[in-house]
Structures are given as structure tokens and as C-alpha cells.
Scaffold this motif. Structure first.
Motif, short mmCIF file in Angstrom:
data_model
loop_
_atom_site.label_atom_id
_atom_site.label_comp_id
_atom_site.label_asym_id
_atom_site.label_seq_id
_atom_site.Cartn_x
_atom_site.Cartn_y
_atom_site.Cartn_z
N LYS A 114 6.88 -6.05 -9.86
CA LYS A 114 6.31 -6.82 -8.74
C LYS A 114 7.04 -6.50 -7.43
O LYS A 114 6.40 -6.28 -6.39
CB LYS A 114 6.39 -8.32 -9.04
N THR A 115 8.37 -6.44 -7.49
CA THR A 115 9.15 -6.11 -6.30
C THR A 115 8.80 -4.72 -5.80
O THR A 115 8.67 -4.49 -4.59
CB THR A 115 10.65 -6.21 -6.61
N SER A 116 8.64 -3.78 -6.73
CA SER A 116 8.29 -2.41 -6.35
C SER A 116 6.92 -2.35 -5.70
O SER A 116 6.74 -1.68 -4.67
CB SER A 116 8.32 -1.51 -7.60
N MET A 117 5.94 -3.05 -6.27
CA MET A 117 4.59 -3.03 -5.71
C MET A 117 4.55 -3.69 -4.33
O MET A 117 3.85 -3.23 -3.42
CB MET A 117 3.61 -3.73 -6.65
N LYS A 118 5.32 -4.75 -4.15
CA LYS A 118 5.36 -5.42 -2.84
C LYS A 118 5.95 -4.52 -1.77
O LYS A 118 5.61 -4.63 -0.58
CB LYS A 118 6.15 -6.72 -2.94
N ALA A 119 6.83 -3.60 -2.18
CA ALA A 119 7.39 -2.65 -1.22
C ALA A 119 6.43 -1.49 -0.96
O ALA A 119 6.36 -0.96 0.15
CB ALA A 119 8.73 -2.13 -1.73
N LYS A 120 5.68 -1.06 -2.00
CA LYS A 120 4.81 0.09 -1.86
C LYS A 120 3.54 -0.22 -1.07
O LYS A 120 3.03 0.64 -0.36
CB LYS A 120 4.43 0.62 -3.25
N ILE A 121 3.02 -1.43 -1.20
CA ILE A 121 1.75 -1.75 -0.54
C ILE A 121 1.83 -1.57 0.97
O ILE A 121 0.96 -0.91 1.57
CB ILE A 121 1.27 -3.15 -0.94
N PRO A 122 2.85 -2.12 1.67
CA PRO A 122 2.92 -1.88 3.12
C PRO A 122 3.14 -0.40 3.45
O PRO A 122 2.59 0.10 4.44
CB PRO A 122 4.13 -2.71 3.55
N GLU A 123 3.90 0.32 2.61
CA GLU A 123 4.14 1.74 2.86
C GLU A 123 2.85 2.55 2.75
O GLU A 123 2.56 3.40 3.61
CB GLU A 123 5.17 2.26 1.85
N ILE A 124 2.07 2.28 1.70
CA ILE A 124 0.81 3.01 1.54
C ILE A 124 -0.16 2.63 2.66
O ILE A 124 -0.90 3.48 3.16
CB ILE A 124 0.20 2.69 0.17
N THR A 125 -0.15 1.36 3.07
CA THR A 125 -1.04 0.92 4.16
C THR A 125 -0.70 1.65 5.46
O THR A 125 -1.60 2.11 6.18
CB THR A 125 -0.91 -0.59 4.36
N ARG A 126 0.59 1.78 5.77
CA ARG A 126 0.99 2.50 6.98
C ARG A 126 0.59 3.97 6.90
O ARG A 126 0.13 4.56 7.89
CB ARG A 126 2.51 2.37 7.19
N THR A 127 0.76 4.56 5.73
CA THR A 127 0.37 5.96 5.55
C THR A 127 -1.13 6.14 5.74
O THR A 127 -1.59 7.09 6.39
CB THR A 127 0.78 6.44 4.15
N LEU A 128 -1.90 5.22 5.20
CA LEU A 128 -3.35 5.29 5.32
C LEU A 128 -3.77 5.16 6.78
O LEU A 128 -4.65 5.90 7.26
CB LEU A 128 -3.99 4.18 4.48
N ASP A 129 -3.13 4.27 7.52
CA ASP A 129 -3.44 4.12 8.95
C ASP A 129 -3.12 5.41 9.71
O ASP A 129 -3.86 5.80 10.63
CB ASP A 129 -2.65 2.95 9.54
N LEU A 130 -2.01 6.06 9.33
CA LEU A 130 -1.62 7.29 10.02
C LEU A 130 -2.64 8.40 9.76
O LEU A 130 -3.05 9.11 10.70
CB LEU A 130 -0.24 7.74 9.54
N VAL A 131 -3.09 8.57 8.52
CA VAL A 131 -4.06 9.62 8.21
C VAL A 131 -5.38 9.34 8.94
O VAL A 131 -6.02 10.27 9.46
CB VAL A 131 -4.27 9.71 6.69
N ARG A 132 -5.79 8.10 8.99
CA ARG A 132 -7.02 7.76 9.71
C ARG A 132 -6.88 8.07 11.20
O ARG A 132 -7.86 8.49 11.85
CB ARG A 132 -7.36 6.29 9.49
#
Length: 240
Positions: A114-132
Motif C-alpha cells: 500500500k505504501t509503495s502504491m501510494k508513492a507510485k500513483i503521484p509519480e505515474i500521474t506526473r509522468t503521464l502529464d509530462l508525456v501529454r
């Protein structure tokens, strides 16, 4: 300087570990995409952890979707002991101790996930925003880290492709739209795993409490039985 943009980890280390050190073929890239597409459907089956529970009578026989069992609430210790062959208070407490340890171990693992997923979700979201943002085709200036306290400025010119870290020291280059699709799948999978962890943690806490209450009831039963046995013994008469 002008650089090709690279983005954050998409948490696909399991699929990336199959990649050859010299590079990734289109077939391997497709396999990674397929692995991601199935990620939301793959759940962690915990049933093997509880296959060796010493006494089946302490479990209801039902499990949650991940195979985590439901624990029987003991209303009558005598009935549980009578329903189990070669049973004793000591063996019953031992079975509950083993079950309690398995549940606590699984709870700790789920909490780490759970701790790992809570850290990954904002990271993946930022990456997705950058690619867009790169999909818009506009040049941009950014600062990137060379070391812990050293940054450099780079002029990023969209080239139509972006590199994604997949874990296990593997990076794959994707066209923008394919990168967006993979990141969206990775984000959905991370959110689903987080929801599964929350659900499993709630279930585990309930079962752990039930086990602890059962252990207290068995222990109290044993204390009362020993006291009754002691009081039932005739007092030895002293010689006159």
C-alpha cells in the motif's frame, strides 16, 4: 543542451526482467504492453499461506477473493475440542498462534505494498502529464538532476518518442501515444492494487482480532478447567 525526454518508472519490473541486456525487440515491447494490460486482472492469491493450518476447525472454509480465510469465532471451546480429533488446549492454542503469525506477516506485506502504491500513483500521474505535454509539440526548458545537489538546464525538443523506465535497469522507447496508453494502464493497475490492499487490510484486521479473542477464550477456558479439576480433588487427610 537538447535532450530526448525520459520519464519515471512505470512499475513493470516483472515484465522488464525478461528483456535481453542488449536491447528490446518490438516483440518484447509488445509483450511488456500485454503484461501491463493484464496487470489489473492479476491479484495476489494468499491461499497457499494458509494451506498448512493445523486445525481446519478454526477456519470457516470461506475466503475473500485473494484467498485470505475467515476465522471461526469460538463460542464454545468444548465444542471445538470435541469436533477435532486428537485435540487439546495446547494444540489449539498452537494452531491459533501459527495462524496469527501468518495473518500478521501478510498484513505487514500488504501495508508495504500500500505504501509503495501510494508513492507510485503521484509519480505515474506526473509522468503521464509530462508525456501529454510533449504531445503538443512545444519546446520546453527544464532542469534535471545530475546528482543530489547539482542540476543542469536542458532544452527539450519533442521528437515524437519518449523513453520509459520499466524497472530492472531497463528502458524502452515508445511513441507518445503508446507511452500514454501504457502509463494510463500502469496508473489504473496501481490504483486497483491500492484498493485491493485497503480491502485486504480491513479483512486481515478483522481476522486478527478474531484470532486474538479466540486465544483469550481458550486460555481462560484452560485456566478455569484446571481450577475446577484442582478443587474437585479430595483433600488429603493428615494422619492423627
Amino acid at each position: 543542451s537538447t535532450t530526448r525526454p525520459c520519464t519515471a518508472n512505470t512499475d513493470m519490473s516483472d515484465a522488464a526482467e525478461a528483456a535481453a541486456p542488449g536491447g528490446l525487440s518490438p516483440a518484447t515491447s509488445a509483450a511488456v504492453s500485454e503484461e501491463l494490460s493484464q496487470g489489473g486482472e492479476r491479484t495476489e492469491d494468499a491461499s497457499a499461506r494458509f494451506a498448512d493450518v493445523k486445525m481446519a476447525t478454526i477456519l470457516t472454509g470461506e475466503t475473500n477473493p485473494r484467498g485470505i480465510p475467515f476465522v471461526v469465532f469460538i463460542e464454545s471451546v468444548e465444542k471445538i475440542l470435541a469436533a477435532t480429533q486428537n485435540s487439546s488446549v495446547e494444540s489449539l492454542i498452537g494452531a491459533f498462534n501459527d495462524l496469527h503469525q501468518n495473518l500478521k506477516t501478510l498484513e505487514a506485506y500488504k501495508q508495504r505494498t500500500k505504501t509503495s502504491m501510494k508513492a507510485k500513483i503521484p509519480e505515474i500521474t506526473r509522468t503521464l502529464d509530462l508525456v501529454r505535454h510533449l504531445q503538443k509539440g512545444e519546446e520546453m526548458t527544464a532542469h534535471y538532476s545530475l546528482s543530489e545537489l547539482l542540476y543542469a538546464r536542458a532544452k527539450i525538443t519533442p521528437s515524437g518518442s519518449v523513453c520509459l523506465w520499466l524497472g530492472a535497469n531497463v528502458m524502452i522507447e515508445y511513441p507518445y501515444q503508446e507511452a500514454v496508453d501504457i502509463l494510463e494502464l500502469s496508473l489504473d493497475n496501481a490504483k486497483e492494487r491500492l484498493a485491493i490492499c485497503d480491502e485486504d487490510l480491513d479483512h486481515l484486521r478483522d481476522q486478527i482480532i478474531t484470532v486474538e479473542v479466540n486465544m483469550a477464550r481458550v486460555f481462560n477456558f484452560d485456566v478455569k478447567r484446571r481450577r475446577d479439576d484442582k478443587s474437585a480433588k479430595p483433600l488429603a487427610t493428615s494422619p492423627s
